[in-house]
Design an enzyme around this catalytic site. Structure first.
Site, mmCIF file in Angstrom:
data_model
loop_
_atom_site.group_PDB
_atom_site.id
_atom_site.type_symbol
_atom_site.label_atom_id
_atom_site.label_comp_id
_atom_site.label_asym_id
_atom_site.label_seq_id
_atom_site.Cartn_x
_atom_site.Cartn_y
_atom_site.Cartn_z
ATOM 1 N NE ARG A 105 -3.453 2.476 2.602
ATOM 2 C CZ ARG A 105 -4.460 2.673 3.450
ATOM 3 N NH1 ARG A 105 -4.787 1.734 4.317
ATOM 4 N NH2 ARG A 105 -5.122 3.791 3.425
ATOM 5 C CB CYS A 141 -18.156 -0.103 -0.133
ATOM 6 S SG CYS A 141 -17.147 1.364 0.186
ATOM 7 C CG HIS A 145 -13.840 3.454 -3.175
ATOM 8 N ND1 HIS A 145 -12.580 3.016 -2.843
ATOM 9 C CD2 HIS A 145 -14.656 3.060 -2.159
ATOM 10 C CE1 HIS A 145 -12.629 2.387 -1.675
ATOM 11 N NE2 HIS A 145 -13.876 2.406 -1.248
ATOM 12 C CE1 TYR A 153 -11.354 5.852 -1.472
ATOM 13 C CE2 TYR A 153 -13.541 5.857 -0.482
ATOM 14 C CZ TYR A 153 -12.230 5.412 -0.496
ATOM 15 O OH TYR A 153 -11.794 4.532 0.456
#
Length: 421
Positions: free
Chosen positions: A90, A164, A194, A244
């Site tokens: 990440r 989500c 997102h 997002y």
């Protein structure tokens, strides 16, 4: 009822455990299996999970194993919450795109593609093993990028639904601002994972009064502050974008910010070390307050509600999930995966009708959905050219030189996870 959590050694897991314990009447779990190859983390989190169950009087049994096939055997549902490459991968996803002047983020842009390339083959292998062991089990995917991963699972014929926590988080926030119970709030939540907008905030259900105009008038500053967008943006759009969307609406500003502060991955890694130290305390028998800063708020409630609907006695409930489009958004193929309210029951998720989308939103959805199709092709078949085309198609990239540079960096930083690279 037996549930298995793949990635049970995640520091997220106590949030999930707390939900199972509190909502045991909704989802009566007899056995919960936490599966993870990281033995030390798994031991810490398994111990805390048992203490949480005991504190709340849950009669279920919590077991742990590094053996995937043993853990999923006989499971009614398998929850996926894994991170291939861990926080180190990440960190790279959030760093090397910045070298090209592009946002570095784990699910959006080039970093999101890298995560998809690493993740899809692993998830599909797990799903095939679930199908061999127990073909009737449901797979609930919380693994990012949820839209692409869920698309991979569904196209391979698996019984899967993507989940989500963005929608449930907004539902809870709006309910508090409006002084209503969360169950009284229905969101016209539309888009891709997102990449969603709240087109309406309705009282009572899909046909209820739309409270969004009044919400924005009375609480626009607070909502905009949470999204880190100017209040004027919300007023001009007339809707609430997910946070997002800031990567799209304020891309260059975000890139400048990311170049001047520690990455989110570094923050999370430090937080995880602190959390694991807390989890090792034998006196701790509840999720610590620090976990709320880790992310994933309300994930447990969403996961419990979804599993209960999929495994229930024939009833159904409306929940925001990731599933096949099936004509819901007429400008997308039927087999695109969208994130919308759906009626969920034992046979899966059926999207509800949604309001007509303004071209301002539908155009971006169509663009990103096309990128996701190319991203999945690259994840399934590999090859530098497929990676390049996916990056070129992404609306935050879209330039030949940028796509070339990002492709080189993506492959260089992910060789250990991409056998074909």
């Amino acid at each position: 009822m037996k549930l298995a959590v793949v990635g049970g050694g995640s520091t997220y897991t106590p949030e999930l455990i707390d939900g199972f314990a509190r909502l045991r009447d909704t989802l009566p779990v007899g056995e919960l299996v936490l599966i993870d190859p990281a033995a030390e983390r798994l031991e810490l989190i398994g111990g805390l999970a048992r203490r949480i169950f005991a504190r709340q009087g849950h009669p279920g049994r919590v077991t742990t194993t590094a053996d995937l096939d043993a853990g999923i055997a006989g499971a009614d549902a398998v929850l996926l919450q894994l991170r291939v490459g861990g926080q180190a991968a990440r960190l790279r996803d959030e760093t090397w795109p910045l070298e090209c002047g592009c946002v570095g983020q784990e699910t959006t842009g080039a970093g999101g593609l890298a995560k998809a390339l690493r993740t899809v083959p692993v998830v599909l292998d797990i799903a095939e093993r679930v199908r061999r062991t127990n073909p009737d089990a449901w797979i609930i995917d919380f693994t990012n990028p949820v839209g692409i991963v869920t698309r991979a699972l569904l196209r391979a014929g698996h019984k899967a639904v993507g989940l989500c926590n963005v929608a449930i988080g907004l539902q809870r926030k709006f309910a508090a601002l409006l002084d209503l119970a969360p169950a009284d709030i229905h969101l016209d939540h539309v888009g891709l994972n997102h990449l969603t907008w709240e087109l309406g905030v309705r009282r009572g259900g899909p046909d209820g009064e739309d409270l969004l105009p009044g919400l924005l008038a009375a609480h626009g500053e607070a909502v905009a502050g949470d999204l880190r967008l100017p209040r004027a943006v919300l007023d001009r759009l007339g809707v609430v974008p997910s946070y997002y969307l800031r990567y799209f609406y304020a891309h260059d500003e975000v890139v400048r910010e990311l170049g001047t502060k520690p990455s989110r991955a570094a923050e999370v890694a430090a937080m995880e070390r602190e959390l694991l130290a807390l989890y090792g305390d034998p006196a701790l028998d509840e999720k610590p307050a620090l976990l709320a800063k880790r992310g994933g708020a309300f994930y447990s409630e969403a996961a419990v509600d979804l599993a209960a609907s999929l495994l229930g006695d024939g009833g159904s409930a409306v929940q925001v999930v990731n599933t096949y489009n099936k004509g819901t958004l007429p400008f997308l193929p039927d087999d695109a995966v969208i994130e919308v309210p759906a009626r969920v029951g034992g046979s899966g998720a059926v999207p509800l009708a949604v309001p007509r989308l303004d071209p301002l939103f539908s155009g971006l959805i169509a663009h990103v959905s096309a990128y996701e199709d190319l991203a999945l092709d690259a994840a399934l078949r590999g090859g530098r050219e497929r990676v390049f085309k996916a990056l070129l198609a992404h609306p935050l990239i879209g330039q030949f030189d940028l796509a070339e540079g990002l492709t080189d960096r993506l492959l260089a930083h992910n060789k250990e996870h991409l056998p074909w690279a």
